[in-house]
Motif scaffolding. Structure first.
Motif, PDB file in Angstrom:
ATOM      1  N   THR A   1     -49.351  55.946 -25.736  1.00  0.00           N
ATOM      2  CA  THR A   1     -49.582  56.782 -24.622  1.00  0.00           C
ATOM      3  C   THR A   1     -50.432  57.920 -25.294  1.00  0.00           C
ATOM      4  N   ASP A   2     -51.593  58.385 -24.532  1.00  0.00           N
ATOM      5  CA  ASP A   2     -52.455  59.129 -24.866  1.00  0.00           C
ATOM      6  C   ASP A   2     -52.899  60.295 -23.568  1.00  0.00           C
ATOM      7  N   SER A   3     -52.200  61.508 -23.795  1.00  0.00           N
ATOM      8  CA  SER A   3     -52.097  62.536 -22.851  1.00  0.00           C
ATOM      9  C   SER A   3     -53.534  63.055 -22.494  1.00  0.00           C
ATOM     10  N   VAL A   4     -54.479  63.072 -23.538  1.00  0.00           N
ATOM     11  CA  VAL A   4     -55.861  63.409 -23.318  1.00  0.00           C
ATOM     12  C   VAL A   4     -56.650  62.498 -22.170  1.00  0.00           C
ATOM     13  N   THR A   5     -56.495  61.319 -22.459  1.00  0.00           N
ATOM     14  CA  THR A   5     -57.257  60.589 -21.650  1.00  0.00           C
ATOM     15  C   THR A   5     -56.253  60.004 -20.349  1.00  0.00           C
ATOM     16  N   SER A   6     -55.048  60.371 -20.456  1.00  0.00           N
ATOM     17  CA  SER A   6     -54.095  60.026 -19.485  1.00  0.00           C
ATOM     18  C   SER A   6     -54.004  58.384 -19.266  1.00  0.00           C
ATOM     19  N   SER A   7     -53.626  57.771 -20.473  1.00  0.00           N
ATOM     20  CA  SER A   7     -53.508  56.376 -20.485  1.00  0.00           C
ATOM     21  C   SER A   7     -52.463  55.928 -21.243  1.00  0.00           C
ATOM     22  N   ILE A   8     -52.355  54.509 -20.933  1.00  0.00           N
ATOM     23  CA  ILE A   8     -51.414  53.631 -21.736  1.00  0.00           C
ATOM     24  C   ILE A   8     -52.327  52.640 -22.341  1.00  0.00           C
ATOM     25  N   LEU A   9     -52.260  52.333 -23.689  1.00  0.00           N
ATOM     26  CA  LEU A   9     -53.228  51.493 -24.522  1.00  0.00           C
ATOM     27  C   LEU A   9     -52.591  50.691 -25.315  1.00  0.00           C
ATOM     28  N   GLN A  10     -53.119  49.584 -25.789  1.00  0.00           N
ATOM     29  CA  GLN A  10     -52.440  48.625 -26.886  1.00  0.00           C
ATOM     30  C   GLN A  10     -53.457  48.078 -27.758  1.00  0.00           C
ATOM     31  N   VAL A  11     -53.091  47.739 -28.969  1.00  0.00           N
ATOM     32  CA  VAL A  11     -54.087  47.153 -29.889  1.00  0.00           C
ATOM     33  C   VAL A  11     -53.110  45.940 -30.712  1.00  0.00           C
ATOM     34  N   ASN A  12     -53.716  45.238 -31.306  1.00  0.00           N
ATOM     35  CA  ASN A  12     -52.981  44.191 -32.231  1.00  0.00           C
ATOM     36  C   ASN A  12     -52.240  44.968 -33.226  1.00  0.00           C
ATOM     37  N   LYS A  13     -51.000  44.801 -33.490  1.00  0.00           N
ATOM     38  CA  LYS A  13     -50.166  45.553 -34.561  1.00  0.00           C
ATOM     39  C   LYS A  13     -50.432  45.089 -35.995  1.00  0.00           C
ATOM     40  N   ARG A  14     -51.219  44.074 -36.185  1.00  0.00           N
ATOM     41  CA  ARG A  14     -51.553  43.727 -37.545  1.00  0.00           C
ATOM     42  C   ARG A  14     -52.959  44.387 -38.145  1.00  0.00           C
ATOM     43  N   ASP A  15     -53.852  44.299 -37.276  1.00  0.00           N
ATOM     44  CA  ASP A  15     -55.127  44.737 -37.668  1.00  0.00           C
ATOM     45  C   ASP A  15     -55.908  45.601 -37.050  1.00  0.00           C
ATOM     46  N   GLY A  16     -55.407  46.205 -35.818  1.00  0.00           N
ATOM     47  CA  GLY A  16     -55.925  47.079 -34.815  1.00  0.00           C
ATOM     48  C   GLY A  16     -56.941  46.501 -33.806  1.00  0.00           C
ATOM     49  N   SER A  17     -57.012  45.232 -33.768  1.00  0.00           N
ATOM     50  CA  SER A  17     -58.134  44.519 -33.082  1.00  0.00           C
ATOM     51  C   SER A  17     -57.612  44.424 -31.410  1.00  0.00           C
ATOM     52  N   ASN A  18     -58.470  43.981 -30.704  1.00  0.00           N
ATOM     53  CA  ASN A  18     -58.261  43.383 -29.338  1.00  0.00           C
ATOM     54  C   ASN A  18     -57.589  44.621 -28.482  1.00  0.00           C
ATOM     55  N   PHE A  19     -58.323  45.821 -28.705  1.00  0.00           N
ATOM     56  CA  PHE A  19     -58.063  47.061 -27.979  1.00  0.00           C
ATOM     57  C   PHE A  19     -58.108  46.976 -26.552  1.00  0.00           C
ATOM     58  N   MET A  20     -56.993  47.504 -25.725  1.00  0.00           N
ATOM     59  CA  MET A  20     -57.438  47.488 -24.295  1.00  0.00           C
ATOM     60  C   MET A  20     -56.755  48.607 -23.652  1.00  0.00           C
ATOM     61  N   VAL A  21     -57.241  49.299 -22.590  1.00  0.00           N
ATOM     62  CA  VAL A  21     -56.479  50.248 -21.735  1.00  0.00           C
ATOM     63  C   VAL A  21     -55.775  49.529 -20.748  1.00  0.00           C
ATOM     64  N   ILE A  22     -54.277  49.786 -20.866  1.00  0.00           N
ATOM     65  CA  ILE A  22     -53.719  49.013 -19.915  1.00  0.00           C
ATOM     66  C   ILE A  22     -53.378  49.776 -18.410  1.00  0.00           C
ATOM     67  N   LYS A  23     -53.510  50.976 -18.586  1.00  0.00           N
ATOM     68  CA  LYS A  23     -53.401  51.921 -17.281  1.00  0.00           C
ATOM     69  C   LYS A  23     -54.035  53.292 -17.575  1.00  0.00           C
ATOM     70  N   GLU A  24     -54.690  53.788 -16.619  1.00  0.00           N
ATOM     71  CA  GLU A  24     -55.156  54.880 -16.536  1.00  0.00           C
ATOM     72  C   GLU A  24     -54.440  55.909 -15.324  1.00  0.00           C
ATOM     73  N   PHE A  25     -54.107  57.091 -15.628  1.00  0.00           N
ATOM     74  CA  PHE A  25     -53.418  57.961 -14.434  1.00  0.00           C
ATOM     75  C   PHE A  25     -54.328  58.880 -14.039  1.00  0.00           C
ATOM     76  N   GLU A  26     -54.184  59.201 -12.752  1.00  0.00           N
ATOM     77  CA  GLU A  26     -54.937  60.306 -12.011  1.00  0.00           C
ATOM     78  C   GLU A  26     -54.268  61.579 -12.402  1.00  0.00           C
ATOM     79  N   SER A  27     -53.035  61.668 -12.463  1.00  0.00           N
ATOM     80  CA  SER A  27     -52.160  62.843 -12.784  1.00  0.00           C
ATOM     81  C   SER A  27     -50.716  62.454 -13.474  1.00  0.00           C
ATOM     82  N   ASN A  28     -50.109  63.387 -14.113  1.00  0.00           N
ATOM     83  CA  ASN A  28     -48.901  63.253 -14.723  1.00  0.00           C
ATOM     84  C   ASN A  28     -48.605  61.865 -15.440  1.00  0.00           C
TER      85      ASN A  28
END
Length: 554
Positions: A443-470
């Protein structure tokens, strides 16, 4: 002892007053050039904006200066003299950056008057007055054509914060529409040469997240990309600060600890609500950094700052014992691999201007403590503010994120094979990290997001969810697969005997937590359903030092 308690309380309040009174109210506040920066102040993460303007109206030139002052108000916020105190302070010290107005919009005088009238009696009780630089006469009464102000509409009877729908004759639209919020891109983002791939809306994900967000413990049912069912399991987390959270899946237990209030609680998840809420362990406010559950031994581990130590207890809150304390400075994030019988943690050392951090491990069975990595010296320049840690039980690796260098890393359990998985975007203020199959999720509070990447090489980045608040401040993957009970790499009987041996001389008194509390949405005047009083919201007639220093209130 009574004299010591009073001295400690007066010292805390004196620190608050002396700090805020050392600042001056900047009379030229409305002539500021616009300079927006990410809102990284922990106390202000629930505000409806994630960009703030500096210098602020007090004259602080950057967010670090303002946040240092905000932190000193924590005892008053914890006590709850006004439900709007944190809103008021955030508007003063961390003002919203707007899309059309080139100055810091202050709170209106009425909001200041409400907060001051509620908190001044408490301060006077200890011989202090309201800080001069927060004198309510300095704030505009209402918005005018050349001077706008913001008025929170929440009264001190509690409830969610909303803002006045009109901020004056110049601007006729709701004030929140003017607040700047950084909106992340909704597609895979290239990193070191990766080709960006657009993610369709119905992209299947199927994850259950256990999170804390503001006052709530929530379960996020993610069925596909950006499609989430939010389940509010409990809405009584005491402080508007991030709270450590973890779970024991087979027993339906969820544990949390507010890092402002301090106590560790447990609730039992029945369908979509937490019931049987119990206070398990009582700790000094502002002391708990992180919390994990060992589902094999059925024990808790958590980090404390004062004094620096890692402690353990049963999942019923019994036999509280210090496990590791020697040569510790600021133990932060903690992770556990119950199959390996190890705990991992990051110890933050040095100074704010020259930090250095170590990644360490401890085996309960052998008693071996190992320095895995000197993060600051070994890795990239500027790596100095680690925020979260996770253990990968399959690949036997440890993952962490660092806010100062805005980067994500992993090493093996013995501190080797370092990998820099990601750097830069979406890592400005990471709050939590977890492993799910082949992916790292954070999770990143600046962009209010839940995100994911491949755990072995950091590829396949994706924003799972963006939040308007909280946005979520803490996150766990809430599935039974995350807590396997086979594949132990030690003798379970020997491990249980070792834990019993370590904790047999526990000096902590077990809490009388036999009473069951079954309620939701509590407030400060919530009545207990048992005979022990509410375990979460103490009566308002408790003395301030009983809340700020409960370890001395005996």
């Amino acid at each position: 002892m009574e004299y010591m308690r009073l001295e400690l309380v007066i010292a805390v309040l004196l620190c608050i007053v002396s700090l805020v009174m050392s600042e001056t109210f900047y009379d030229g506040q409305y002539d500021y050039p616009k300079r927006c920066v990410p809102n990284r102040a922990p106390i202000c993460q629930s505000m409806p904006y994630n960009e703030t303007l500096f210098p602020n109206m007090i004259g602080n030139e950057n967010i670090d200066e303002a946040n240092a002052i905000l932190t000193q108000f924590s005892p008053l916020i914890t006590y709850g003299c006004s439900d709007q105190l944190d809103d008021f302070l955030c508007l003063v010290y961390i003002p919203p950056c707007t899309t059309t107005i080139d100055y810091a919009i202050p709170p209106c005088r009425h909001l200041c008057d409400q907060v001051a009238s509620a908190c001044v009696p408490l301060m006077k009780e200890f011989g202090f007055s309201w800080p001069d630089n927060l004198n309510c006469k300095r704030f505009p009464e209402t918005s005018t054509s050349d001077r706008l102000c913001i008025q929170s509409s929440r009264s001190d009877n509690g409830g969610e914060t909303s803002y006045s729908p009109d901020i004056g004759p110049v601007v006729s639209e709701p004030i929140t529409k003017l607040f700047r919020r950084t909106t992340p891109r909704t597609r895979s983002v290239p990193f070191e040469g990766d080709t960006p791939v657009e993610v369709p809306k119905g992209y299947p994900i199927n994850i259950l997240f256990l999170v804390t967000s503001g006052h709530r413990v929530q379960i996020l049912d993610v069925t596909s990309y950006k499609e989430i069912d939010t389940i509010n399991a409990f809405s009584g987390v005491a402080a508007r600060m991030s709270a450590a959270v973890d779970f024991h899946y087979s027993k339906h237990y969820i544990f949390w600890a507010s890092n402002l209030e301090g106590h560790i609680y447990r609730g039992k998840l029945e369908l979509d609500k937490l019931r049987e809420i119990r206070e398990l362990i009582r700790i000094t406010p502002g002391n708990v950094e992180d919390l994990v559950v060992d589902w094999i031994l059925e024990v808790l581990y958590w980090t404390e700052l004062y004094p620096p130590q890692i402690r353990t207890a049963t999942i019923n809150g019994k036999r509280v014992t210090t496990v590791v304390s020697d040569n510790m400075v600021n133990p932060k994030a903690i992770a556990v691999d119950p199959l390996e019988g190890k705990i991992f943690w990051i110890d933050a050392k040095g100074a704010l201007s020259s930090p250095w951090n170590t990644l360490e491990s401890y085996s309960l069975l052998t008693g071996e403590r190992q320095l895995l990595l000197n993060i600051t010296e070994t890795l990239i320049l500027g790596c100095g503010r680690p925020r979260a840690l996770a253990a990968d039980l399959i690949d036997r690796r440890v993952y962490w994120v660092d806010a100062r260098s805005e980067s994500m890393h992993s090493v093996t359990y013995d501190g080797k094979d370092h990998r820099l998985l990601r750097k830069g975007e979406y890592l400005a203020e990471p709050e939590s990290i977890a492993i799910n199959g082949d992916h790292v999720i954070w999770t990143d509070s600046v962009t209010s997001s839940i995100l994911q990447v491949n755990k072995r090489d950091g590829s396949n980045f994706m924003v799972i969810k963006e939040f308007e608040s909280n946005p979520p401040s803490n996150l766990r993957i809430f599935t039974p697969e995350m807590q396997p009970k086979t594949g132990l790499r030690y003798n379970l009987k020997q491990m249980k005997e070792k834990w019993d041996e370590v904790t047999k001389n526990s000096s902590e008194d077990d809490l009388d937590n036999g009473d069951v509390y079954d309620y939701d949405y509590p407030s400060k005047d919530t009545k207990s359903k048992g005979n022990g009083g509410s375990p979460i919201f103490p009566c308002v007639n408790l003395l301030l030092f009983g809340l700020v220093f409960p370890s001395l209130y005996r």
